[in-house]
Design a protein around this motif. Sequence first.
Motif, short mmCIF file in Angstrom:
data_model
loop_
_atom_site.label_atom_id
_atom_site.label_comp_id
_atom_site.label_asym_id
_atom_site.label_seq_id
_atom_site.Cartn_x
_atom_site.Cartn_y
_atom_site.Cartn_z
N ILE A 21 19.84 -11.37 33.41
CA ILE A 21 19.20 -10.13 32.95
C ILE A 21 20.01 -8.93 33.38
CG2 ILE A 21 17.16 -8.67 33.25
CD1 ILE A 21 15.65 -11.48 33.61
N ALA A 22 20.44 -8.96 34.64
CA ALA A 22 21.21 -7.83 35.15
C ALA A 22 22.54 -7.71 34.43
CB ALA A 22 21.44 -8.00 36.65
N ASP A 23 22.94 -8.78 33.82
CA ASP A 23 24.28 -8.87 33.25
C ASP A 23 24.37 -8.51 31.78
OD1 ASP A 23 26.20 -9.38 35.03
OD2 ASP A 23 26.77 -11.32 34.18
N THR A 24 23.25 -8.22 31.17
CA THR A 24 23.28 -8.12 29.72
C THR A 24 24.20 -7.02 29.21
OG1 THR A 24 21.23 -6.90 29.89
CG2 THR A 24 21.06 -9.21 29.21
N GLY A 25 24.54 -6.09 30.08
CA GLY A 25 25.43 -5.02 29.63
C GLY A 25 26.87 -5.46 29.46
N THR A 26 27.24 -6.59 30.03
CA THR A 26 28.62 -7.05 29.90
C THR A 26 28.61 -8.49 29.40
OG1 THR A 26 28.82 -8.12 32.04
CG2 THR A 26 29.12 -5.73 32.00
N THR A 27 29.78 -8.98 29.12
CA THR A 27 29.86 -10.35 28.63
C THR A 27 30.11 -11.33 29.76
OG1 THR A 27 32.18 -10.06 28.27
CG2 THR A 27 30.73 -9.75 26.37
N THR A 28 30.34 -10.81 30.94
CA THR A 28 30.67 -11.69 32.04
C THR A 28 29.39 -12.33 32.56
OG1 THR A 28 32.35 -10.09 32.53
CG2 THR A 28 32.01 -11.84 34.14
N THR B 230 28.22 -2.73 17.40
CA THR B 230 29.14 -2.31 18.47
C THR B 230 29.02 -3.17 19.72
OG1 THR B 230 28.89 -0.05 17.68
CG2 THR B 230 29.90 -0.33 19.83
N ARG B 231 27.80 -3.57 20.03
CA ARG B 231 27.60 -4.36 21.25
C ARG B 231 28.38 -5.67 21.16
NH1 ARG B 231 23.78 -8.09 22.92
NH2 ARG B 231 23.60 -8.23 25.17
N THR B 232 28.26 -6.34 20.03
CA THR B 232 28.99 -7.59 19.85
C THR B 232 30.50 -7.33 19.80
OG1 THR B 232 27.12 -8.48 18.62
CG2 THR B 232 29.20 -9.65 18.40
N LEU B 233 30.89 -6.21 19.20
CA LEU B 233 32.31 -5.85 19.16
C LEU B 233 32.87 -5.74 20.58
CD1 LEU B 233 33.76 -2.87 17.02
CD2 LEU B 233 34.91 -3.93 18.93
N ASP B 234 32.17 -4.98 21.42
CA ASP B 234 32.63 -4.81 22.80
C ASP B 234 32.70 -6.14 23.55
OD1 ASP B 234 32.97 -2.12 22.48
OD2 ASP B 234 31.05 -1.55 23.34
N GLN B 235 31.69 -6.97 23.32
CA GLN B 235 31.68 -8.28 23.98
C GLN B 235 32.86 -9.13 23.52
OE1 GLN B 235 27.81 -9.84 22.98
NE2 GLN B 235 26.91 -9.09 24.86
N GLU B 238 36.11 -8.07 24.99
CA GLU B 238 36.20 -8.40 26.40
C GLU B 238 36.43 -9.89 26.64
OE1 GLU B 238 33.28 -7.52 30.13
OE2 GLU B 238 33.59 -5.96 28.66
N LYS B 239 35.85 -10.71 25.79
CA LYS B 239 35.83 -12.15 26.02
C LYS B 239 37.03 -12.87 25.40
CE LYS B 239 32.05 -15.52 26.12
NZ LYS B 239 30.62 -15.66 25.77
N TRP B 240 37.50 -12.39 24.26
CA TRP B 240 38.59 -13.08 23.57
C TRP B 240 39.77 -12.14 23.37
CZ3 TRP B 240 33.47 -13.93 22.02
CH2 TRP B 240 33.02 -15.25 22.13
N LYS B 241 40.93 -12.75 23.21
CA LYS B 241 42.13 -11.96 22.93
C LYS B 241 42.12 -11.63 21.43
CE LYS B 241 47.19 -12.43 23.74
NZ LYS B 241 47.55 -11.37 22.90
N VAL B 242 41.53 -10.51 21.10
CA VAL B 242 41.39 -10.14 19.68
C VAL B 242 41.69 -8.66 19.47
CG1 VAL B 242 39.67 -11.91 19.08
CG2 VAL B 242 38.91 -9.72 20.03
N GLU B 243 42.02 -8.34 18.25
CA GLU B 243 42.11 -6.95 17.82
C GLU B 243 41.08 -6.77 16.71
OE1 GLU B 243 43.90 -4.64 19.19
OE2 GLU B 243 45.40 -5.75 20.34
N VAL B 244 40.43 -5.62 16.70
CA VAL B 244 39.33 -5.42 15.74
C VAL B 244 39.47 -4.08 15.01
CG1 VAL B 244 36.82 -5.31 15.46
CG2 VAL B 244 37.80 -6.73 17.28
#
Lengths: 149, 263
Positions: A21-28, B230-235, B238-244
């Motif tokens: 829950i605390a993490d939802t702002g990031t993907t980590t 945007t939220r999914t874009l940012d994720q 951050e998670k994959w080596k991608v350009e968008v």
Amino acid sequence: MATALASAGILLAGWQSGAHIADTGTTTTTSLSSSATSGGSGNTGSTGSTGSSKTTSTAATYDGTAVQTRFGTVQVRVTIQGGKITEVTALHLTDAERKSAQISSRAAPVLRSEVLQAQSADVQTVGGATVTSDAYLTSLQAALDAAHF
Amino acid sequence: MPHTSSSTQLRARTFRSMGTVVSLTVASGGYAQTAVDELESAAAVVEDKFTELDLAFSLYRNGSEASRLARGELTLAYASESMRALYAEAAEWRLATDGAFTAERADGTLDLSGIVKARAVREAAMSLEALGLRDWCLNAGGDVLVSGSPGPGTEEPWLAGIVDPQDRRALLGAYPMATLPALATSGTAERGQHIWSVGGAAPEFNQVSVAATDIVTADVLATAIVAGGTRTLDQAVEKWKVEVLAARPDGTLLATPGFRKPA
């Protein structure tokens, strides 16, 4: 000991969902591997128990799964003592340099003139949302394919 | 005709599959007839691969296993191993994108066609490598995977134009396919709103292009970002080596550095 471990497990599960829950702002997403170091004392070499007079209060440490992000590995360790989490330490966190790389690789608003431009004559192929068979006939890609006869 | 570097030629072949058009472009500097023969056999191999996957997985064919699943005549438990593997892959992507990518349509129909097309591209690419082809560009309905260069022996990258969602005869920009060989674009313009956004609101972006090391990743993330905004874009960044490169209906753009003009 078994019940202590079981309650620690429940606590861990609770802590884990809290972390989500605390993490939802990031993907980590820092998830703990349930099988990690399930022994009692001394299993990781850094169990630093302060109340060693009572065996029930022996601190146990649990290492979270190392989570790979593009910008480095993130891993945490929790210490549980007397059924409570007494400490959460970061074994690996992305460092500041990587953090800045992370920020600079983010998508930012751009003007059309700031996007790399090209004329259709300069490109060898065209990317676009799913081109149907009918739409293809009038597409730039069809023109390019014809030119590459 | 003897081979000289200046005689490099691009040749293309196209065929229809999976409701769209697939084109294979091969760069060669060799004898013209050899190059044509090479292209013909390569195109045949690619077409075979698409046909094979289309027969099994396409919702465009009534008799396909996918269509029988969609109609409820077959349940996943009794589906073929490859169908279940594909479904498992889709489920993993759903988890990895926090639900932004899903293989289920709004009406609950199982639709794996996005992943199937990308997978066909990936498997076709392996066949091209097995044939010993080095310099080619494969475009399946606007999703692009490249190898080598349009000028064999040079470092020049394949340059992909990105269609402008507001004027489909024009280009929004271009992307040099150097370090990331796969480029996929998802949008709401071409086939109507076939992507539903998370929560049912109107999608924030009407077209999203993603460059990645792998075509399935590029395709899944492009679809996920259209749905998740945007939220999914940012994720994803951050998670994959991608350009968008993402375009909003009002014409404004978001871009990662790889899509920007060198300063």
